[in-house]
Write an enzyme that holds these catalytic residues in place. Structure first.
Site, PDB file in Angstrom:
ATOM      1  CG  ASP A  84      20.712  68.210  13.963  1.00 44.71           C
ATOM      2  OD1 ASP A  84      20.975  67.343  13.106  1.00 44.71           O
ATOM      3  OD2 ASP A  84      20.484  67.931  15.157  1.00 44.71           O
TER       4      ASP A  84
ATOM      5  CG  HIS B 100      21.718  64.752  16.812  1.00 45.74           C
ATOM      6  ND1 HIS B 100      21.896  65.677  15.799  1.00 45.74           N
ATOM      7  CD2 HIS B 100      22.724  63.853  16.669  1.00 45.74           C
ATOM      8  CE1 HIS B 100      22.959  65.349  15.093  1.00 45.74           C
ATOM      9  NE2 HIS B 100      23.487  64.234  15.597  1.00 45.74           N
TER      10      HIS B 100
END
Length: 378
Positions: free
Chosen positions: A217, A244
């Site tokens: 990310d 996530h």
């Protein structure tokens, strides 16, 4: 003449005998030398599992579980290339000896081994392949599991990957309870709580040693910001918090010095970071998910953890047990040290835009965490 002829033949036969003797002796010496080298190599492999466990000896052993998969192979390759890794141990249900043999030809300092599960037997025996892989490991990275396909969410992967992670972490609890376990297998928001519950049941849970890898990310956020601003991605470090998966991923672009976005640009880059995995799944048209970028992110995370174990100051985002929010686990900047997670850093102030996303994500994040807890305790 006949006497000279006989003498010549005798001398010729003598030299042939000497030559044969010497050749035979050389062959025997070569065989003995080869056997000695092989014995020494096997002894080195058996004794190398001592590892360094945070503070003492210098060697670092990394185990990759799921090493023959789409993420596992490039991740293992990058770990093989890393100067921080001294021993690389690969495990998967198929193909691992071949992966390890291939990697072993790369001229770097780390040794490489590959193991498969032990054959099923009766009476049941310990999985020797998993035991060999995990014994003495300092860091265990788990990318094992099935990949996403078009139309699937990370949550759709739950039933299959949850069982895989549970089984592998049971092995970690038994064979390397002091190792740092880095979970890549999706859905991370649920698989990390699964791992925690397994370790708790085994009596070896240490919140400093269990982390979910959310580095991808950060990589995506850095790349997208750099592209939008015309910067070098290596000079960007975006803080990404939450979880996530989808809207639980919250990049804090307000903290990027010098970046300027319109409202539309900020919305677009935020959503693209949250759903970057969907972009890759769609582009691969059913042929897989984000494997190469995830392998890179997993390698960066693992190498940073190894640097911290050796005493360097390392801070990186990770999904860990946290009291920053009312969620049991939360991704945020974390300081790593010689014993794993050293400190979960404060969140600081969020912008109004980020606060809106934060309020949306929290119920979903807590729901996904609870799903993992319930899976183990059902």
């Amino acid at each position: 003449k006949s006497t000279h002829c006989i003498a010549f033949i005798d001398s010729h036969l003598f030299f042939l005998s000497i030559s044969t003797y010497l050749n035979t002796t050389i062959m025997i010496i070569n065989r003995l030398a080869t056997r000695a080298v092989n014995t020494a190599f096997r002894h080195h492999q058996r004794t190398a599992v001592a590892g360094f466990h945070s503070t003492t000896a210098p060697d670092a052993k990394v185990a990759v579980l799921g090493a023959a998969g789409g993420i596992g192979q490039p991740l293992s390759l990058l770990c093989k290339l890393s100067p921080e890794v001294d021993e690389l141990s690969c495990y998967d249900i198929v193909g691992t000896p071949g992966v390890a043999a291939d990697l072993s030809h790369i001229p770097t300092k780390s040794s490489t081994s590959g193991s498969l599960p032990s054959p099923v037997s009766w009476p049941p025996k310990t999985n020797g392949g998993l035991e060999e892989t995990l014994t003495g490991a300092d860091v265990v990275v788990i990318p094992a599991g099935v990949p996403r396909k078009p139309g699937m969410t990370r949550d759709d992967l739950f039933n299959t990957n949850a069982s895989i992670v549970q089984t592998l972490v049971e092995g970690c609890a038994k064979f390397c309870p002091d190792a740092i376990i880095a979970i890549i297998s999706n859905p991370v928001n649920s698989t990390v709580p699964i791992a925690a519950e397994v370790l708790k049941k085994a009596g070896v849970y240490n919140p400093k040693k269990l982390v979910g890898v959310t580095t991808l990310d950060v990589c995506r956020a850095n790349t997208f910001v750099a592209n939008s601003q015309g910067w070098d991605p290596k000079e960007v470090d975006v803080t990404v918090i939450g979880g996530h998966a989808g809207i639980t991923i919250l990049p804090l672009f307000s903290r990027v010095d010098g970046a300027a976005f319109s409202e539309e640009e900020l919305e677009a880059i935020t959503v693209r970071t949250q759903f970057g995995g969907d972009e890759v799944v769609a582009a691969k048209a059913g042929a897989g998910s984000a494997t190469l970028s995830m392998a890179y992110a997993g390698y960066i995370f693992t190498e940073n953890v190894l640097k911290a174990l050796r005493g360097e100051d390392v801070t990186q985002c990770a999904f860990v047990e946290s009291d920053l929010t009312d969620a049991e686990f939360f991704a945020s900047p974390v300081k790593f040290g010689k014993d794993g997670v050293e400190d979960v850093l404060p969140l600081g102030e969020l912008s109004a835009y980020e606060k809106g996303w934060f309020d949306k994500m929290m119920p979903e994040l807590k729901k996904q965490i609870q799903k993992g807890v319930d899976f183990v305790n059902k």
